[in-house]
Enzyme design. Sequence first.
Site, PDB file in Angstrom:
ATOM      1  N   ARG A  12      33.200  42.440  39.116  1.00  0.00           N
ATOM      2  CA  ARG A  12      33.767  41.641  40.264  1.00  0.00           C
ATOM      3  C   ARG A  12      33.880  42.721  41.097  1.00  0.00           C
ATOM      4  O   ARG A  12      33.769  42.490  42.431  1.00  0.00           O
ATOM      5  CB  ARG A  12      35.014  41.197  39.985  1.00  0.00           C
ATOM      6  N   SER A  38      40.855  35.834  33.886  1.00  0.00           N
ATOM      7  CA  SER A  38      41.533  35.036  32.622  1.00  0.00           C
ATOM      8  C   SER A  38      43.044  35.398  32.551  1.00  0.00           C
ATOM      9  O   SER A  38      43.941  34.743  32.650  1.00  0.00           O
ATOM     10  CB  SER A  38      41.068  35.129  31.327  1.00  0.00           C
TER      11      SER A  38
END
Length: 183
Positions: free
Chosen positions: A92, A130
């Site tokens: 990311r 998450s």
Amino acid sequence: MSQVSALYPGSFDPPTNGHLDLIERGAKIFEELVVGVLRNSEKNPMFSVAERLEMLKTLTGHLKNVRIEAFDGLMVEYAKSIEATCVLRGIRAVSDYEYELQMALMNRKLEPKLETVFMMPADKYSYVSSRLVREVAQAGGPVRGLVPEVVEQKLREKLDPAYKLHEGNEVPAFREKRRKKKA
Ligand code: PNS
């Protein structure tokens, strides 16, 4: 890459929109993509492996070349057992790079024939993880847009035991599943 079978391993506790974005990208370039959920990645996971498998199966039902499985032990051994020749991982931001590089090089040391391929999820998910989703949801914050609807509902059920399922607030994918089970 159309002949290559790849493994996308992870904890997926819970699956996020970033994970789903990567699965969809991977499914387009690999002949087969196995999403491998690691058992016992954390001592106190929020979702059981069975719950994570169920969510991922619901989310990827439309992708015919994607399979969802759980695995134990060394990832490279599992990759070998399913004849995957590539490992797919998402990056990311630069902050992911060091950990991912270390893991990719260790995996290469363990199994030189297994290649790690990195893909970037859509930039709108570049801050979604998450861990942060769990943190926000546990503190009562909104996670809409960060996780798929089915995951949002599971989080709500998990964190609010008083939350009762009824036709009105059940997402269509779960409603359909429940109907099929009943029939
Ligand atoms: O989503 P995550 O938690 O970042 O995924 C990490 C995962 C599951 C890919 C990694 O911890 C892993 O592969 N574990 C299996 C055990 C293993 O092979 N460890 C050596 C990694 S270099």
